[in-house]
Design an enzyme around this catalytic site. Structure first.
Site, mmCIF file in Angstrom:
data_model
loop_
_atom_site.group_PDB
_atom_site.id
_atom_site.type_symbol
_atom_site.label_atom_id
_atom_site.label_comp_id
_atom_site.label_asym_id
_atom_site.label_seq_id
_atom_site.Cartn_x
_atom_site.Cartn_y
_atom_site.Cartn_z
ATOM 1 N N ASP A 147 -3.254 13.850 15.155
ATOM 2 C CA ASP A 147 -2.252 14.717 15.776
ATOM 3 C C ASP A 147 -2.916 16.020 16.194
ATOM 4 O O ASP A 147 -3.848 16.478 15.534
ATOM 5 C CB ASP A 147 -1.125 15.005 14.776
ATOM 6 C CG ASP A 147 -0.158 13.834 14.692
ATOM 7 O OD1 ASP A 147 0.034 13.155 15.713
ATOM 8 O OD2 ASP A 147 0.393 13.608 13.601
ATOM 9 N N HIS B 22 3.697 -0.864 3.923
ATOM 10 C CA HIS B 22 2.905 0.352 3.685
ATOM 11 C C HIS B 22 3.905 1.496 3.459
ATOM 12 O O HIS B 22 4.615 1.891 4.388
ATOM 13 C CB HIS B 22 2.027 0.635 4.910
ATOM 14 C CG HIS B 22 1.210 1.887 4.795
ATOM 15 N ND1 HIS B 22 0.037 1.954 4.066
ATOM 16 C CD2 HIS B 22 1.387 3.135 5.306
ATOM 17 C CE1 HIS B 22 -0.478 3.170 4.150
ATOM 18 N NE2 HIS B 22 0.329 3.912 4.890
ATOM 19 N N PHE C 231 10.791 15.031 11.216
ATOM 20 C CA PHE C 231 9.534 14.263 11.397
ATOM 21 C C PHE C 231 9.677 13.281 12.553
ATOM 22 O O PHE C 231 8.773 13.107 13.359
ATOM 23 C CB PHE C 231 9.235 13.392 10.169
ATOM 24 C CG PHE C 231 8.572 14.090 9.008
ATOM 25 C CD1 PHE C 231 8.097 15.389 9.090
ATOM 26 C CD2 PHE C 231 8.410 13.409 7.797
ATOM 27 C CE1 PHE C 231 7.503 16.004 8.008
ATOM 28 C CE2 PHE C 231 7.815 14.018 6.713
ATOM 29 C CZ PHE C 231 7.363 15.310 6.812
ATOM 30 N N GLU D 290 0.894 5.563 0.821
ATOM 31 C CA GLU D 290 0.214 6.663 1.519
ATOM 32 C C GLU D 290 0.605 8.003 0.885
ATOM 33 O O GLU D 290 1.768 8.219 0.543
ATOM 34 C CB GLU D 290 0.634 6.630 2.990
ATOM 35 C CG GLU D 290 0.084 7.756 3.822
ATOM 36 C CD GLU D 290 0.510 7.634 5.286
ATOM 37 O OE1 GLU D 290 0.306 6.552 5.893
ATOM 38 O OE2 GLU D 290 1.071 8.608 5.808
ATOM 39 N N SER E 92 0.845 -1.200 0.000
ATOM 40 C CA SER E 92 0.000 0.000 0.000
ATOM 41 C C SER E 92 0.875 1.242 0.000
ATOM 42 O O SER E 92 2.044 1.190 0.388
ATOM 43 C CB SER E 92 -0.934 -0.016 1.210
ATOM 44 O OG SER E 92 -0.205 -0.266 2.389
HETATM 45 P P1 FAD Z 1 -4.812 6.326 19.836
HETATM 46 O O1 FAD Z 1 -4.765 4.880 19.529
HETATM 47 O O2 FAD Z 1 -6.069 6.883 20.383
HETATM 48 O O3 FAD Z 1 -3.618 6.626 20.859
HETATM 49 C C1 FAD Z 1 -3.317 7.960 21.254
HETATM 50 C C2 FAD Z 1 -2.631 7.945 22.632
HETATM 51 O O4 FAD Z 1 -3.602 7.610 23.621
HETATM 52 C C3 FAD Z 1 -1.526 6.901 22.747
HETATM 53 O O5 FAD Z 1 -0.509 7.435 23.559
HETATM 54 C C4 FAD Z 1 -2.212 5.723 23.427
HETATM 55 O O6 FAD Z 1 -1.300 4.996 24.210
HETATM 56 C C5 FAD Z 1 -3.243 6.421 24.294
HETATM 57 N N1 FAD Z 1 -4.492 5.639 24.417
HETATM 58 C C6 FAD Z 1 -5.158 4.999 23.428
HETATM 59 N N2 FAD Z 1 -6.296 4.431 23.904
HETATM 60 C C7 FAD Z 1 -6.343 4.737 25.227
HETATM 61 C C8 FAD Z 1 -7.256 4.450 26.256
HETATM 62 N N3 FAD Z 1 -8.374 3.728 26.038
HETATM 63 N N4 FAD Z 1 -6.985 4.913 27.500
HETATM 64 C C9 FAD Z 1 -5.882 5.641 27.756
HETATM 65 N N5 FAD Z 1 -4.953 5.961 26.800
HETATM 66 C C10 FAD Z 1 -5.188 5.511 25.559
HETATM 67 N N6 FAD Z 1 -2.357 11.785 12.093
HETATM 68 C C11 FAD Z 1 -3.205 12.649 11.489
HETATM 69 O O7 FAD Z 1 -3.524 13.693 12.051
HETATM 70 N N7 FAD Z 1 -3.700 12.380 10.225
HETATM 71 C C12 FAD Z 1 -3.395 11.233 9.558
HETATM 72 O O8 FAD Z 1 -3.850 11.027 8.441
HETATM 73 C C13 FAD Z 1 -2.529 10.288 10.191
HETATM 74 N N8 FAD Z 1 -2.220 9.104 9.597
HETATM 75 C C14 FAD Z 1 -1.456 8.187 10.273
HETATM 76 C C15 FAD Z 1 -1.200 6.930 9.697
HETATM 77 C C16 FAD Z 1 -0.422 5.987 10.354
HETATM 78 C C17 FAD Z 1 -0.163 4.645 9.704
HETATM 79 C C18 FAD Z 1 0.139 6.292 11.634
HETATM 80 C C19 FAD Z 1 1.010 5.288 12.346
HETATM 81 C C20 FAD Z 1 -0.122 7.525 12.222
HETATM 82 C C21 FAD Z 1 -0.912 8.475 11.564
HETATM 83 N N9 FAD Z 1 -1.209 9.716 12.135
HETATM 84 C C22 FAD Z 1 -2.023 10.609 11.495
HETATM 85 C C23 FAD Z 1 -0.636 10.086 13.441
HETATM 86 C C24 FAD Z 1 -1.595 9.792 14.599
HETATM 87 O O9 FAD Z 1 -2.782 10.538 14.471
HETATM 88 C C25 FAD Z 1 -0.885 10.172 15.894
HETATM 89 O O10 FAD Z 1 0.166 9.299 16.154
HETATM 90 C C26 FAD Z 1 -1.793 10.345 17.097
HETATM 91 O O11 FAD Z 1 -1.047 11.021 18.098
HETATM 92 C C27 FAD Z 1 -2.296 9.026 17.679
HETATM 93 O O12 FAD Z 1 -3.258 8.461 16.870
HETATM 94 P P2 FAD Z 1 -3.820 6.978 17.158
HETATM 95 O O13 FAD Z 1 -4.890 6.743 16.199
HETATM 96 O O14 FAD Z 1 -2.721 6.026 17.233
HETATM 97 O O15 FAD Z 1 -4.431 7.246 18.622
#
Ligand code: FAD
Length: 295
Positions: free
Chosen positions: A110, A271, A221, A18, A16
């Site tokens: 983010d 990816h 980054f 991105e 894939s």
């Molecule tokens: P989560 O899984 O919600 O985690 C966020 C934080 O909260 C982590 O520290 C985790 O340990 C903690 N956490 C999670 N669940 C809980 C819970 N139930 N209780 C307590 N703590 C918890 N960012 C963008 O803005 N746009 C994008 O398009 C984008 N694409 C991405 C694609 C990939 C493949 C990756 C790896 C990252 C991408 N990001 C993107 C970055 C991402 O949004 C950030 O890393 C963000 O800070 C965390 O997102 P997440 O979905 O992993 O969050």
């Protein structure tokens, strides 16, 4: 095509690519050129990132829908909880459904530029796992991908243990595949994968790969997203920073070596974070014999 179908049909590694939604017409023309070039290696799907601001979010939507309607590629729309209520998210998901988009990469997101902490909006979601559950329960037609962090998410106080726990929660809430933050130390990925499997994670964990084309940019980054730059990488890339061609070639060599090792150790796919450039990803896939045109 849905990600669940792509995963079920996969005969080889899942490939894939991105992209990010460009801010200018010139950037967008370059993106379409890049998509056209990458289409020649027939990636299983392509994904488009989602920014924190309204105009950037509109660009993501427009590009995802255009990919669906004007190309043979399968798009995956990144979607975040930043600044959005459930109603906002439901409206966007409905637009995607009507446009024939079948796949969402569900993220917390983010923080917007100028802020350093994610802030949940009233009526929105605090974590990606909550967004995954919402999509599965309310918009069950989508396949859902999620993010994960072999070297630990910068905000996870308990390190990778936390990341594994929350990955399992995302799986239990409905995710069918996880894509990792990019990394350069394959051993960290193998340790993470083995611990995740031991914790009950059984969805594919696909490594995120960034072929380096601009080392200074990657260092910057990486400082933000928590990816570790190993000493060997710095020693290899830093002397080349003023030579764009040598950097690109070394970036391809390093990514090809990394990907070959990952596939040899059972990674279910790759990816590629293309940064809207096609050459390095195509070169790596051709060198490894995983470009579908050449099979
Ligand atoms: P989560 O899984 O919600 O985690 C966020 C934080 O909260 C982590 O520290 C985790 O340990 C903690 N956490 C999670 N669940 C809980 C819970 N139930 N209780 C307590 N703590 C918890 N960012 C963008 O803005 N746009 C994008 O398009 C984008 N694409 C991405 C694609 C990939 C493949 C990756 C790896 C990252 C991408 N990001 C993107 C970055 C991402 O949004 C950030 O890393 C963000 O800070 C965390 O997102 P997440 O979905 O992993 O969050």
């Amino acid at each position: 095509m849905k990600l669940t179908e792509i995963l079920a049909d996969a005969a080889g590694p899942l490939i894939s690519c991105e992209f990010f939604p460009p801010k200018t017409d010139k950037g967008e023309a370059n993106l379409w050129q890049c998509l056209q070039e990458l289409a020649t290696i027939r990636p299983d799907y392509v994904s488009v990132t989602y920014g924190a601001g309204g105009s950037s979010q509109d660009r993501t939507k427009r590009i995802v829908i255009r990919i669906r309607h004007e190309t043979e590629l399968t798009p995956v729309a990144h979607l975040t909880c930043v600044g959005a209520t459930r109603e906002d998210l439901a409206a966007l998901l409905e637009e995607y459904r009507e446009a024939g988009i079948a796949n969402i990469l569900a993220l917390r997101g983010d923080p917007p530029e100028g802020t350093d902490r994610f802030k949940m909006v009233k009526g929105g979601f605090a974590y990606a796992s909550d967004l995954v559950r919402f999509i599965r329960e309310q918009h069950g037609n989508f396949s859902i991908a999620v993010a994960t962090y072999p070297e630990g998410h910068p905000e996870s106080p308990g390190g990778v243990e936390d990341d594994i726990r929350f990955l399992k929660l995302k799986q239990d809430n409905g995710a069918c595949v996880a894509i990792t933050q990019y990394f350069f130390d394959n051993e960290a990925f193998y340790r993470f994968r083995d611990r995740a499997v031991a914790a009950g994670v059984n969805i594919p964990i696909v490594p995120g790969i960034v072929p380096i084309t601009n080392y200074t940019q990657i260092v910057s980054f990486s400082a933000k997203c928590g990816a570790i730059i190993p000493d060997w990488l710095h020693t290899r890339m830093q002397p080349l920073v003023d030579d764009a061609e040598a950097t690109k070639q070394a970036g391809i060599d390093i990514a090809a070596e990394q990907c070959a090792d990952l596939l040899a150790h059972g990674a279910p796919g790759l990816h590629f974070i293309t940064l809207n450039k096609s050459e390095a990803t195509i070169a790596v896939c051709r060198r490894l014999g995983i470009a579908k045109e050449s099979i």
